[in-house]
Design an enzyme around this catalytic site. Structure first.
Site, PDB file in Angstrom:
ATOM      1  N   ASP A 178       0.844  -1.190   0.000  1.00  0.00           N
ATOM      2  CA  ASP A 178       0.000   0.000   0.000  1.00  0.00           C
ATOM      3  C   ASP A 178       0.885   1.248   0.000  1.00  0.00           C
ATOM      4  OD1 ASP A 178      -2.253   1.876   0.906  1.00  0.00           O
ATOM      5  OD2 ASP A 178      -3.276  -0.052   0.871  1.00  0.00           O
ATOM      6  N   HIS A 211      -3.549   5.963   3.930  1.00  0.00           N
ATOM      7  CA  HIS A 211      -4.296   4.769   3.518  1.00  0.00           C
ATOM      8  C   HIS A 211      -3.626   3.478   3.977  1.00  0.00           C
ATOM      9  CE1 HIS A 211      -5.709   1.781   0.444  1.00  0.00           C
ATOM     10  NE2 HIS A 211      -6.853   2.399   0.646  1.00  0.00           N
ATOM     11  N   ASN A 306     -14.434   0.523  -5.831  1.00  0.00           N
ATOM     12  CA  ASN A 306     -15.487   1.432  -5.380  1.00  0.00           C
ATOM     13  C   ASN A 306     -16.145   2.165  -6.537  1.00  0.00           C
ATOM     14  OD1 ASN A 306     -14.586   0.857  -2.720  1.00  0.00           O
ATOM     15  ND2 ASN A 306     -13.066   2.482  -2.882  1.00  0.00           N
ATOM     16  N   SER A 380     -11.373  -0.878   0.238  1.00  0.00           N
ATOM     17  CA  SER A 380     -10.029  -0.894   0.825  1.00  0.00           C
ATOM     18  C   SER A 380     -10.075  -1.274   2.289  1.00  0.00           C
ATOM     19  CB  SER A 380      -9.382   0.493   0.715  1.00  0.00           C
ATOM     20  OG  SER A 380      -8.770   0.681  -0.511  1.00  0.00           O
TER      21      SER A 380
END
Length: 437
Positions: A178, A211, A306, A380
């Site tokens: 990530d 994130h 998404n 996520s």
């Protein structure tokens, strides 16, 4: 994928970006030395086996004419189309080329965290309306109340039954690929954390975005955090942090594949990847990487995406890399265990399926200091729930790869939502007595 509002509808999906490099997938064979790179005019070749712990530096990946990820049987090549054609021809009687694909750019969006608040508010309003509507008249039983955060644990951990599981992920290596991790975050003090950066020009896996820190907290946060409720699933797992996305929230196939190769080389049983591109077709490099990771005992789990806008009739589609058959695609649920309005739906094509679902709306987890904690939404956020649960099942049963995947789906709770939205259902944690029998 943390994009509940921005880019939710079809008209707002970002255009697919490529880098100009090519990703080459070779056939399964041990004779990878037979690739004739000189036939394509490529002389500077980097190989992951030549680097410590299989970690190809971001700079080496940037500078090399070709970078080979040996455990995955994949190479990222800086080459013109005629060079790629020459490479195909030169390997026809050596190590065959299965596919050549343009290198994609993957994103984490949006950077404006205020959009999460808007998404959560709309989600709660929608949930309340459905609950009120389904509970009136007819004498039927009222639906159970939605889960909610408590002083003891987040709603997500309660929903997946992590709070009652005796397993902690001890002895299991979990890689979160990530934007990195706040390496000085107090909630991870004393934990076993191994980190590497695969972003060119960045030497540390320190998270300047947020994130990655949030996803790592959900997957592997502490059982008893210093402040607030418990939010992490596999509290004693060994944490491997691969910074494959920049602090701006983007990264390319080369960096992501480098992180996957590194994680597999280090024996990570679970790879968590909350990232992607809105590409409906399966991207061949991830199909190969996912399969070869499974064969070596590593399960890859990725966010379905998404890009849905269900409030306006758009169910979206599962994007890359989650749309590869060999990678677990995770959809997002709200506290009432209904699919969230932004969670992508399965396509009627191989590899485009949502496999399982997990909590993805209003998820509390770690955030870079000094903020410390943050509540956000997206597939996520659902993905690291499943990654942490996979670590618990790996500890409880000793299973890896394909068997671990089968265990996750078999242990899932069926939901009222269509399988095209939630796959086999809500993944649950192993309880007392779970074992390898």
């Amino acid at each position: 994928m943390i994009d509940p509002r921005a880019g939710a509808g079809r008209s707002r999906r970002p255009a697919v970006q490529t880098t100009g490099r090519q990703v080459v997938v070779f056939a399964d064979t041990a004779d990878d030395a037979a690739v004739d790179w000189s036939a394509a005019g490529i002389s500077d070749v980097a190989d992951s086996r030549d680097f410590t712990s299989g970690q190809v530096s971001a700079q080496a990946l940037h500078d090399a004419g070709a970078t080979v990820f040996a455990r995955l049987g994949i190479a990222v090549v800086s080459a013109a189309p005629d060079q790629v054609t020459a490479l195909r021809s030169a390997t026809a009687d050596r190590r065959p080329v299965l596919s050549v694909s343009p290198e994609l750019v993957h994103h984490v969006l949006p950077e404006d965290v205020s959009s999460y608040v808007e998404g959560y508010r709309d989600g709660v309003a929608d949930l309340a309306g459905r609950l009120v509507g389904s509970g009136g008249g007819g004498g039927g039983a009222a639906p159970p109340p939605p889960f909610a955060d408590t002083p003891a644990a987040t709603w997500g951990l309660q929903a997946v039954q992590a709070t009652t599981s005796p397993f902690t992920g001890r002895g299991i290596r979990v890689a979160v690929l990530d934007t990195g991790l706040d390496l000085e975050h107090p909630d991870f003090a004393g934990r076993s954390v191994t980190s590497e950066s695969f972003v060119p020009g960045v030497t540390s896996a320190q998270d300047g975005h947020g994130h990655g820190t949030h996803c790592t907290g959900t997957a592997c946060g502490p059982r008893l955090p210093p402040a607030g409720p418990r939010y992490g699933v596999a509290s004693e797992a060994e944490v491997f942090i691969g910074k494959v996305l920049s602090d701006e929230g983007s990264g390319d196939d080369g960096g992501i594949l480098a992180g996957m190769d590194w994680a597999v080389s280090n024996g990570c049983a679970v790879l968590s990847m909350s990232l992607g591109a809105d590409v409906a077709e399966a991207h061949p490099p991830y199909s190969a990487a996912g399969r070869r990771a499974l064969q070596q005992g590593s399960l890859v789990i990725a966010a379905a995406g998404n890009n849905a806008d269900r409030e306006n009739g758009d169910p979206g589609f599962v994007g890359a890399p989650a749309n590869s058959v060999e990678i677990v695609a995770v959809g997002a649920l709200d506290p009432g265990l209904a699919v969230t309005w932004f969670s992508a739906r399965s396509l009627a094509t191989p590899g485009g399926e949502v496999d399982v679902a997990a909590p993805g709306l209003d998820v509390l987890s770690t955030w870079p200091m000094p903020t410390r904690y943050n509540t956000i939404s997206g597939t996520s956020m659902a993905t690291p729930h499943v990654a942490g649960l996979a670590a618990l099942w790996a500890e409880a049963t000793g299973r890896r790869g394909y068997e671990l995947w089968a265990t996750l789906t078999q242990a899932s709770r069926r939901l009222l939502e269509p399988s095209v939205d939630v796959g086999s259902g809500l993944v649950l944690a192993p309880q007392e007595g779970a074992g390898a029998a």
